[in-house]
Scaffold this motif. Structure first.
Motif, mmCIF file in Angstrom:
data_model
loop_
_atom_site.group_PDB
_atom_site.id
_atom_site.type_symbol
_atom_site.label_atom_id
_atom_site.label_comp_id
_atom_site.label_asym_id
_atom_site.label_seq_id
_atom_site.Cartn_x
_atom_site.Cartn_y
_atom_site.Cartn_z
ATOM 1 N N ARG A 33 -19.434 5.290 -32.607
ATOM 2 C CA ARG A 33 -20.266 6.483 -32.745
ATOM 3 C C ARG A 33 -19.397 7.672 -33.109
ATOM 4 O O ARG A 33 -18.449 8.003 -32.394
ATOM 5 C CB ARG A 33 -21.018 6.771 -31.441
ATOM 6 N N LEU A 34 -19.728 8.323 -34.215
ATOM 7 C CA LEU A 34 -18.958 9.470 -34.693
ATOM 8 C C LEU A 34 -19.611 10.776 -34.252
ATOM 9 O O LEU A 34 -20.817 10.964 -34.444
ATOM 10 C CB LEU A 34 -18.875 9.429 -36.223
ATOM 11 N N SER A 35 -18.830 11.667 -33.659
ATOM 12 C CA SER A 35 -19.300 13.033 -33.423
ATOM 13 C C SER A 35 -19.166 13.794 -34.736
ATOM 14 O O SER A 35 -18.054 13.916 -35.279
ATOM 15 C CB SER A 35 -18.463 13.717 -32.332
ATOM 16 N N LEU A 36 -20.260 14.297 -35.244
ATOM 17 C CA LEU A 36 -20.239 15.011 -36.515
ATOM 18 C C LEU A 36 -19.442 16.313 -36.399
ATOM 19 O O LEU A 36 -19.230 16.820 -35.291
ATOM 20 C CB LEU A 36 -21.668 15.310 -36.958
ATOM 21 N N PRO A 37 -18.989 16.871 -37.518
ATOM 22 C CA PRO A 37 -18.257 18.144 -37.474
ATOM 23 C C PRO A 37 -19.031 19.222 -36.712
ATOM 24 O O PRO A 37 -20.253 19.341 -36.857
ATOM 25 C CB PRO A 37 -18.107 18.499 -38.954
ATOM 26 N N TYR A 38 -18.312 19.971 -35.888
ATOM 27 C CA TYR A 38 -18.858 21.075 -35.087
ATOM 28 C C TYR A 38 -19.804 20.600 -33.982
ATOM 29 O O TYR A 38 -20.596 21.385 -33.466
ATOM 30 C CB TYR A 38 -19.541 22.111 -35.984
ATOM 31 N N HIS A 39 -19.713 19.327 -33.610
ATOM 32 C CA HIS A 39 -20.495 18.783 -32.510
ATOM 33 C C HIS A 39 -19.575 18.396 -31.352
ATOM 34 O O HIS A 39 -18.396 18.105 -31.546
ATOM 35 C CB HIS A 39 -21.275 17.550 -32.971
ATOM 36 N N ASP A 40 -20.152 18.372 -30.153
ATOM 37 C CA ASP A 40 -19.460 17.887 -28.969
ATOM 38 C C ASP A 40 -18.128 18.622 -28.777
ATOM 39 O O ASP A 40 -18.101 19.839 -28.770
ATOM 40 C CB ASP A 40 -19.257 16.358 -29.066
ATOM 41 N N ARG A 41 -17.049 17.884 -28.652
ATOM 42 C CA ARG A 41 -15.736 18.494 -28.440
ATOM 43 C C ARG A 41 -15.185 19.162 -29.696
ATOM 44 O O ARG A 41 -14.157 19.839 -29.644
ATOM 45 C CB ARG A 41 -14.754 17.428 -27.944
ATOM 46 N N ARG A 42 -15.881 18.980 -30.802
ATOM 47 C CA ARG A 42 -15.487 19.618 -32.055
ATOM 48 C C ARG A 42 -16.221 20.945 -32.272
ATOM 49 O O ARG A 42 -16.040 21.578 -33.301
ATOM 50 C CB ARG A 42 -15.791 18.676 -33.229
ATOM 51 N N MET A 43 -17.014 21.334 -31.312
ATOM 52 C CA MET A 43 -17.811 22.555 -31.449
ATOM 53 C C MET A 43 -16.913 23.788 -31.440
ATOM 54 O O MET A 43 -15.930 23.865 -30.691
ATOM 55 C CB MET A 43 -18.829 22.641 -30.318
ATOM 56 N N ALA A 44 -17.250 24.749 -32.298
ATOM 57 C CA ALA A 44 -16.473 25.991 -32.368
ATOM 58 C C ALA A 44 -16.581 26.753 -31.055
ATOM 59 O O ALA A 44 -17.632 26.764 -30.405
ATOM 60 C CB ALA A 44 -16.975 26.847 -33.531
ATOM 61 N N LEU A 62 -21.497 23.252 -46.979
ATOM 62 C CA LEU A 62 -21.014 22.299 -47.967
ATOM 63 C C LEU A 62 -19.732 21.619 -47.483
ATOM 64 O O LEU A 62 -19.596 20.387 -47.518
ATOM 65 C CB LEU A 62 -20.763 23.014 -49.295
ATOM 66 N N GLN A 63 -18.794 22.424 -46.992
ATOM 67 C CA GLN A 63 -17.520 21.882 -46.527
ATOM 68 C C GLN A 63 -17.706 20.969 -45.315
ATOM 69 O O GLN A 63 -17.093 19.899 -45.217
ATOM 70 C CB GLN A 63 -16.573 23.039 -46.183
ATOM 71 N N ALA A 64 -18.566 21.380 -44.380
ATOM 72 C CA ALA A 64 -18.748 20.613 -43.150
ATOM 73 C C ALA A 64 -19.385 19.251 -43.427
ATOM 74 O O ALA A 64 -19.008 18.239 -42.814
ATOM 75 C CB ALA A 64 -19.606 21.404 -42.163
ATOM 76 N N ASN A 65 -20.340 19.196 -44.347
ATOM 77 C CA ASN A 65 -20.963 17.919 -44.676
ATOM 78 C C ASN A 65 -20.015 17.021 -45.468
ATOM 79 O O ASN A 65 -20.024 15.792 -45.296
ATOM 80 C CB ASN A 65 -22.261 18.148 -45.435
ATOM 81 N N ARG A 66 -19.208 17.624 -46.313
ATOM 82 C CA ARG A 66 -18.171 16.842 -47.011
ATOM 83 C C ARG A 66 -17.205 16.256 -45.987
ATOM 84 O O ARG A 66 -16.786 15.089 -46.100
ATOM 85 C CB ARG A 66 -17.436 17.732 -48.006
ATOM 86 N N GLN A 67 -16.859 17.049 -44.984
ATOM 87 C CA GLN A 67 -15.978 16.572 -43.924
ATOM 88 C C GLN A 67 -16.609 15.400 -43.186
ATOM 89 O O GLN A 67 -15.921 14.436 -42.820
ATOM 90 C CB GLN A 67 -15.677 17.700 -42.940
ATOM 91 N N ALA A 68 -17.920 15.469 -42.970
ATOM 92 C CA ALA A 68 -18.614 14.384 -42.278
ATOM 93 C C ALA A 68 -18.506 13.070 -43.049
ATOM 94 O O ALA A 68 -18.297 12.001 -42.456
ATOM 95 C CB ALA A 68 -20.084 14.755 -42.074
ATOM 96 N N VAL A 69 -18.640 13.135 -44.374
ATOM 97 C CA VAL A 69 -18.501 11.931 -45.198
ATOM 98 C C VAL A 69 -17.065 11.412 -45.120
ATOM 99 O O VAL A 69 -16.835 10.203 -44.964
ATOM 100 C CB VAL A 69 -18.904 12.216 -46.655
ATOM 101 N N GLN A 70 -16.099 12.299 -45.208
ATOM 102 C CA GLN A 70 -14.704 11.886 -45.126
ATOM 103 C C GLN A 70 -14.392 11.254 -43.769
ATOM 104 O O GLN A 70 -13.702 10.236 -43.690
ATOM 105 C CB GLN A 70 -13.787 13.083 -45.361
ATOM 106 N N ASP A 71 -14.903 11.863 -42.707
ATOM 107 C CA ASP A 71 -14.675 11.317 -41.365
ATOM 108 C C ASP A 71 -15.272 9.915 -41.242
ATOM 109 O O ASP A 71 -14.666 9.024 -40.632
ATOM 110 C CB ASP A 71 -15.311 12.222 -40.311
ATOM 111 N N THR A 72 -16.464 9.736 -41.807
ATOM 112 C CA THR A 72 -17.123 8.433 -41.740
ATOM 113 C C THR A 72 -16.311 7.367 -42.463
ATOM 114 O O THR A 72 -16.129 6.252 -41.955
ATOM 115 C CB THR A 72 -18.530 8.517 -42.347
ATOM 116 N N ARG A 73 -15.771 7.707 -43.609
ATOM 117 C CA ARG A 73 -14.978 6.740 -44.361
ATOM 118 C C ARG A 73 -13.672 6.423 -43.644
ATOM 119 O O ARG A 73 -13.194 5.282 -43.678
ATOM 120 C CB ARG A 73 -14.710 7.266 -45.774
#
Length: 235
Positions: A33-44, A62-73
């Motif tokens: 299970r991936l915590s998406l950018p700016y979620h959980d312990r990644r929250m600002a 735009l940047q945060a969703n791109r980061q989510a794809v990169q994190d998933t890969r």
């Protein structure tokens, strides 16, 4: 060995979809299970919501969703390093969007399960009930057509000509009365996928967006999704 990367919904809590993870394990599928950018312990710091992932700051969204794809890969690469060879992805709401984009770009994925389906990021933000506050901050500064272009790289529809990718299967579950991912947007996306010969299964339930998480809809959707993934990731 089969494994799935699970991508939760926007503003999901740390324990969100834990039950789904446990059921995947029970049927023999490892789940990361991936915590998406700016979620959980990644929250600002100082924030209680992940407004950077879906917000009025166009560039940051735009940047945060791109980061989510990169994190998933990167998660997929890590699973491969652990010896998992039959890989799938399972996304909910914005996790579904991130998951579809990942699927069409990553050859390692065999199957994708998606709860809620839509077309363009801008269409969901401008028309959906959940993101009304985001659109109110944007509507006097940018037109929907402009926003659709700006956020096209993190939207599913621009990649629809790729279908799902070669030898990949998908199961998409959605609510007939969804006020967040509007049914007409879902219908457009499904029609476009079928036009491009995607190997696609669908399930429409008589519920909304968040009510898909509640019985009996959650039981029906969960059972059908688990059945699909077990079959799609079998040897």
């Amino acid at each position: 060995m089969p494994a799935v990367v699970l991508l939760p919904n926007w503003n999901a809590k740390w324990h969100g979809q834990r039950g789904l993870c446990e059921w995947l394990q029970r049927i023999g599928i490892t789940v990361l299970r991936l915590s998406l950018p700016y979620h959980d312990r990644r929250m600002a710091k100082g924030h209680e919501r992940a407004d950077q992932l879906v917000g009025p700051n166009i560039g940051l969204t735009l940047q945060a969703n791109r980061q989510a794809v990169q994190d998933t890969r990167r998660c997929l690469r890590w699973l491969e390093q652990q010896g998992f060879t039959r890989l799938g992805i399972l996304g909910t709401s914005i996790g579904s969007s991130v998951g579809y984009i990942t699927m069409v770009h990553d050859e390692a994925l065999r199957a994708g399960g998606f709860f809620h389906v839509s077309t363009y990021f801008a269409d969901v933000v401008s028309q959906g009930m959940t993101t009304t506050h985001v659109w109110e901050s944007l509507r006097h500064h940018v037109a929907v057509d402009e926003l659709r272009d700006y956020w096209a790289p993190v939207s599913p529809m621009p990649y629809v000509q790729r279908g799902l990718g070669a030898n990949k299967n998908a199961f998409m579950v959605y609510g007939k009365y969804d006020p967040t991912f509007l049914p007409e947007l879902t219908a457009q996306m499904l029609a476009a996928l079928r036009q491009h010969h995607a190997n696609l299964r669908t399930l429409e339930l008589h519920c909304g967006h968040y009510s898909l998480e509640l019985p009996p809809f959650s039981h029906i959707a969960g059972y059908r999704m688990l059945t699909f993934l077990r079959s799609a990731l079998a040897q």
